[in-house]
Design an enzyme around this catalytic site. Structure first.
Site, PDB file in Angstrom:
ATOM      1  N   ASP A 114       0.697  -1.244   0.097  1.00 17.00           N
ATOM      2  CA  ASP A 114       0.015   0.165  -0.038  1.00 17.00           C
ATOM      3  C   ASP A 114       0.796   1.021   0.048  1.00 17.00           C
ATOM      4  OD1 ASP A 114      -1.482   1.962   1.786  1.00 17.00           O
ATOM      5  OD2 ASP A 114      -2.843   1.095   0.557  1.00 17.00           O
ATOM      6  N   ASN A 132      -2.589  12.992  -3.928  1.00 16.00           N
ATOM      7  CA  ASN A 132      -3.620  13.616  -4.906  1.00 16.00           C
ATOM      8  C   ASN A 132      -4.200  14.839  -4.322  1.00 16.00           C
ATOM      9  OD1 ASN A 132      -3.980  11.158  -6.541  1.00 16.00           O
ATOM     10  ND2 ASN A 132      -5.220  10.012  -5.261  1.00 16.00           N
ATOM     11  N   ASP A 135      -1.596   9.274 -10.662  1.00 14.73           N
ATOM     12  CA  ASP A 135      -1.484   8.253 -11.582  1.00 14.73           C
ATOM     13  C   ASP A 135      -0.089   7.980 -11.909  1.00 14.73           C
ATOM     14  OD1 ASP A 135      -4.513   9.626 -13.521  1.00 14.73           O
ATOM     15  OD2 ASP A 135      -4.302   8.305 -11.819  1.00 14.73           O
ATOM     16  N   GLU A 138      -4.836   2.361  -4.304  1.00 18.46           N
ATOM     17  CA  GLU A 138      -3.349   2.425  -4.275  1.00 18.46           C
ATOM     18  C   GLU A 138      -2.613   1.141  -3.591  1.00 18.46           C
ATOM     19  OE1 GLU A 138      -5.531   4.175  -2.565  1.00 18.46           O
ATOM     20  OE2 GLU A 138      -4.998   4.382  -0.507  1.00 18.46           O
TER      21      GLU A 138
END
Length: 613
Positions: A478, A486, A495, A522
């Protein structure tokens, strides 16, 4: 012909005083460029002559200089020998005058064959007899490309013989020790194929030849009729010794695993030394010697600092290496400073480095002995492990034979089940291959497998693990603080982060049977067939370290990345076991997240907290 006006003949000590008599303090020097022969030297103005002093040692190369001094005996006839104790002087022309009348001319130097010397000795000697009341005047014309160290002294034959014997004994012990260690290391290198011993053998043997050349021994015994070779040996051997020392240092300090920067320095330094070696035939000897001496000082200092750093970090061999190299470095520093004229001590310029080299021999021999012992212990350990493994294989084979004899029917049934499972697996693999061609199992953003491919592979690898009784490891990965990426940099940056992490995971997964997939958001999941928990943790740590080293540059801002990883590994026992193993890896992941992130956690079952009454 006469000496300069300010000089006076020096009284030679009588026959009862046989000690060495230093003539340097009574000698006068003339470096005028227009003094070409004895007539011009003897008639030169007094202002062109000065006492030989420390400042006259600041030259590495002199095309032509003149020395002069005068001697007499007031009581008895004496036999004496003039000694110029610098074996590396290129050309010496000695003019001997008695009562201002020229009686002898001698030419010496290592630019002439060794047999050309008046006395066959490593240093330059001139014997003469002096009657009571006679004045003996000497003029020496000297030219050399090396250091202009001029230890001029007067000896009786007995004292000179004793000094020569002592010097020969010391040189013999030193060269014998060097040669013995060099040949011993060479034989070990040939027998074992070890680069460490090969480089050390090259270092010691080339150093032995350099020492023999500096002492004049090599010219006397190895190439007495080749003075041209004698002129090239010192500038050839210094870079060769340097190159071997750098390559040996790389191996003995294990710089490949300790310091990549110093590994590159050693290799580039060796190439630099070999380039100096190639320039010897094309470059002025004096300039090349100056460059080589400065290079040796710089390289030795850097190697010393590197060895000390490794020793402080606990490297066992680096401690002894540092002590030995410190002795050689101090000796080389002293010799270089004397050679360059920065320090004025009445000893040969090579004497400090000879002492330092002798000191280094002891400690480098200890380094080699310890390394040889470590390698022997490692080999014995490997042999013992091999014997233990062979014993385990023998026991396992006997158990298998007993099991086969007692339950043949059961084994046949197991073979049928395995064959059926193999056929099922082959059909599943065929289906997977067909779907790969349609790109239905690839995550479009990251380029790794998607969740669907992961689920199918998990079931298939679970069956294989169950059939082969081999452990299977699962890794749940993770991205730490992905939401903050973000929020702070935008979804495009998120991304890009996912793509970079996916690429890093793929780079750290080496086997074709391993699978990297995007599990969701993620999170990534990794299947490692035939891998224990320890192996899974090792792979996870490699991934964590690699991701930690990634820095994404997004519109001028650096995005630091870390991941948390959960690891679980077991031998699959049932069809539902893979799902349970996945849940365990997920719990381990959350344990890693809750204990600080940027870490690897292995799943461990919760402990029974009930206390006895």
């Amino acid at each position: 012909m006469a000496l300069p006006a300010q000089t006076a003949p020096v009284l030679i000590p009588d026959a009862n005083s046989n000690n060495r008599f230093d003539l340097s303090a009574w000698s006068y020097i003339n470096t005028a460029a227009d003094v070409d022969d004895l007539a011009q030297a003897s008639q030169a103005p007094a202002g062109q002559w000065r006492r030989l002093g420390d400042e006259d040692r600041r030259h590495i190369s002199v095309d032509k200089l003149w020395l002069t001094f005068s001697l007499f005996s007031d009581k008895t006839r004496l036999t004496r020998i003039i000694a110029l104790d610098n074996p590396l002087l290129d050309k010496i022309k000695l003019f001997h005058l008695i009562n201002d009348e020229l009686v002898d001319v001698q030419e010496m130097g290592d630019s002439l064959p060794f047999a050309h010397r008046p006395l066959q000795s490593n240093i330059f000697l001139y014997p003469f007899e002096i009657e009571a009341g006679d004045k003996h005047t000497f003029y020496l014309q000297i030219s050399s490309q090396g250091g202009m160290y001029l230890p001029l002294s007067l000896w009786s034959a007995n004292e000179l013989a004793q000094m020569t014997e002592s010097s020969s004994l010391i040189s013999g012990f030193q060269l014998g020790g060097l040669a013995a260690i060099g040949l011993f290391s060479l034989f070990i290198a040939l027998a074992s194929g070890s680069f460490s011993y090969s480089y050390y053998a090259g270092y010691v043997l080339s150093m032995s030849l350099l020492v023999a050349t500096l002492n004049g021994i090599a010219f006397r015994f190895l190439w007495p009729d080749w003075p041209e070779l004698q002129q090239l040996m010192v500038p050839l051997l210094i870079p060769l010794v340097t190159a071997f020392a750098l390559m040996f240092t790389e191996k003995v300090l294990q710089l490949k695993y300790q310091s990549i920067r110093m590994l590159r320095f050693c290799r580039l330094g060796a190439v630099y030394a070999l380039l100096q070696l190639a320039l010897v035939p094309f470059m002025d000897t004096a300039t090349l010697l100056y460059i080589e001496v400065v290079s040796v000082l710089l390289i030795s200092s850097i190697l010393m600092v590197t060895a000390i750093r490794q020793a402080v970090r606990g490297h066992k061999l680096a401690k002894l290496y540092s002590i030995g190299w410190l002795g050689l470095l101090l000796g080389a520093l002293g010799s270089s400073m004397i050679y360059l004229g920065l320090v004025h001590i009445d000893i040969m310029s090579q004497t400090p480095v000879m002492i330092g080299l002798s000191f280094e021999i002891v400690f480098m021999a200890a380094v080699l002995a310890i390394r040889y012992n470590d390698e022997r212990k490692a080999k014995l350990k490997i042999q013992q492990e091999a014997l233990q493994q062979a014993e385990r294989i023998r026991i396992t084979r006997e158990e298998a034979l007993r099991a086969e004899a007692s339950s043949k029917e059961r084994l046949e049934k197991m073979v049928q089940e395995r064959t059926l499972e193999l056929e099922v697996t082959l059909r599943e693999l065929n289906e997977v291959n067909q779907k790969l061609t349609e790109q239905t199992t690839i995550d479009s953003l990251t380029g790794v497998k998607n969740r669907s491919a992961f689920d199918k592979r998990l079931i298939a690898e679970g069956r294989i693990s169950r059939r082969q009784q081999a452990p299977m490891a699962l890794l749940m990965v993770d991205i730490d603080r992905f939401k903050a990426i973000n929020d702070n940099f935008g979804h495009l940056a998120g991304d890009q982060t996912l793509r970079a992490i996916a690429a890093c995971l793929q780079q750290n997964i080496k086997r074709p049977t391993d699978l990297v997939s995007r599990f969701g958001g993620e999170e990534f999941a990794i299947i490692l067939p035939n891998t224990s928990a320890e192996g899974g943790i090792t792979v996870a740590e490699m991934i964590r370290t690699s991701v930690n080293a990634l820095v994404i540059d997004w519109e001028g801002d650096a995005i630091p990345l870390t991941v948390s990883i959960g690891v679980s590994a077991e031998v699959i026992a049932s069809d539902t076991h893979p799902t349970a193993l996945l849940e365990q890896a997920d719990k381990a992941l959350y344990q890693a997240k809750n204990t600080g992130r940027n870490r690897v956690c292995r799943y461990s079952p919760p402990q029974d907290r009930t206390q006895p009454s």
